[in-house]
Write an enzyme that holds these catalytic residues in place. Sequence first.
Site, PDB file in Angstrom:
ATOM      1  N   SER A 281       0.759  -1.115   0.105  1.00 49.83           N
ATOM      2  CA  SER A 281      -0.050   0.001   0.043  1.00 49.83           C
ATOM      3  C   SER A 281       0.981   1.409  -0.262  1.00 49.83           C
ATOM      4  CB  SER A 281      -0.784  -0.097   1.355  1.00 49.83           C
ATOM      5  OG  SER A 281      -1.727  -1.036   1.137  1.00 49.83           O
ATOM      6  N   HIS A 346       0.489   3.539   4.651  1.00 44.30           N
ATOM      7  CA  HIS A 346      -0.244   4.244   3.649  1.00 44.30           C
ATOM      8  C   HIS A 346       0.140   5.687   3.815  1.00 44.30           C
ATOM      9  CE1 HIS A 346      -2.550   0.471   4.511  1.00 44.30           C
ATOM     10  NE2 HIS A 346      -3.336   0.575   3.576  1.00 44.30           N
TER      11      HIS A 346
END
Length: 407
Positions: A281, A346
């Site tokens: 991610s 993230h």
Amino acid sequence: MGDRRPETHTSSSPAVAASSEAEEIEVLESEDVLPMATEDHWKALFDQFDPESTGYISTEKFRNLLQRHGSELDPHKLEVLLALADNNSDGKICYQDFVNLMSNKRSNSFRQAILQGNRRLCSKALLEESGLSLSQRLIRHVAYETLPREIDRKWYYDSYTCCPPPWFMIAITIVEVAFFLYNGVVLDRFVLQVTHPLYLKNSLVYHPQLRAQAWRYLTYIFMHAGIEHLGLNVALQLLVGVPLEMVHGAAKIGFVYIAGVVAGSLAVSVADMTAPVVGSSGGVYALISAHLANIVMNWSGMKCQFKLLRMALALICMSFEFGRAVWLRFHPSAYPPCPHPSFVAHLGGVLVGITLGVVILRNYEQRLQDQSLWWIFIFIYVVFVLFAIFWNVFAYNLLDLKLPPPP
């Protein structure tokens, strides 16, 4: 990408003919900087036709200069400079523009001299071209998805040869899927693999107790929490990453991806010190956030269809994936006292995307080393990496943090 030349096509489409001079300008802009001695030499010759040192000479004198000394130039450069003399509607050539073009600096006035010349240049938008093959329509679609300027879109359309193909994003995706399938067979679990008691024993996962094993800061991307995690990451990095790599090349897009991955694991080691990390991610969010930011910053120039709806859809997918990661992080762990993987990676990827990623995507076919923002963000990134290394070496002991036992 800077060494490319426009390919000769067997069929001459109107878009190729319409943007040939514009393309040639972009080619010249990507040439290596001329040595100072060469620049001084051309300045001396230019001054012979400009005794009053106005910085301008007539196109007729400029053509005479090129005819007398054109053998000293690359034939391709000579051809474009002669086209400039033919098409300049003002009747004058500026020496500074000449130097800027020859020394790899963007020159809007030089470009306008071609685009506003006597020939009918760029009169038809690439989107209006008809009779294109499937591959040509695909390349045109990618150009409109990623580039905000029509001249850049035409240059890309006419020069792209699919050699090399977008191998980086495809290769990284294949490896990620292969590792997931292997772990699924070994663990006999494909959904929420991360809840299996043996999951963290894999040598690829980043674990805070094993942070001295430097490869884990990168190899964690090959481990995913489950098929729901892998599926969304793979879909996003193929839908966004492959078109970006087709335009900007594997080196630049790979750099953004890897920088996001490393920043993600380092961010976890600083901000969520007791948690492991898995998934790609960080790299995926770096690419997507860079692409979305580039669209917003060039909103009027981006001609991709339904861009507002698609941006909203991309943000919903990103929010869903981020929400899933937050939920999993605070869900009761399958291997206490170690928590489930962190979601902070993230955020590290997003920060890389809106800094380094945006600079790369905004500077198509330009030298990044000439962009001051590039060096500013590189400096910030290096400072962050050094700070994170220092933090990992000293902060864990100074804070007397109780880490989960090694897997």
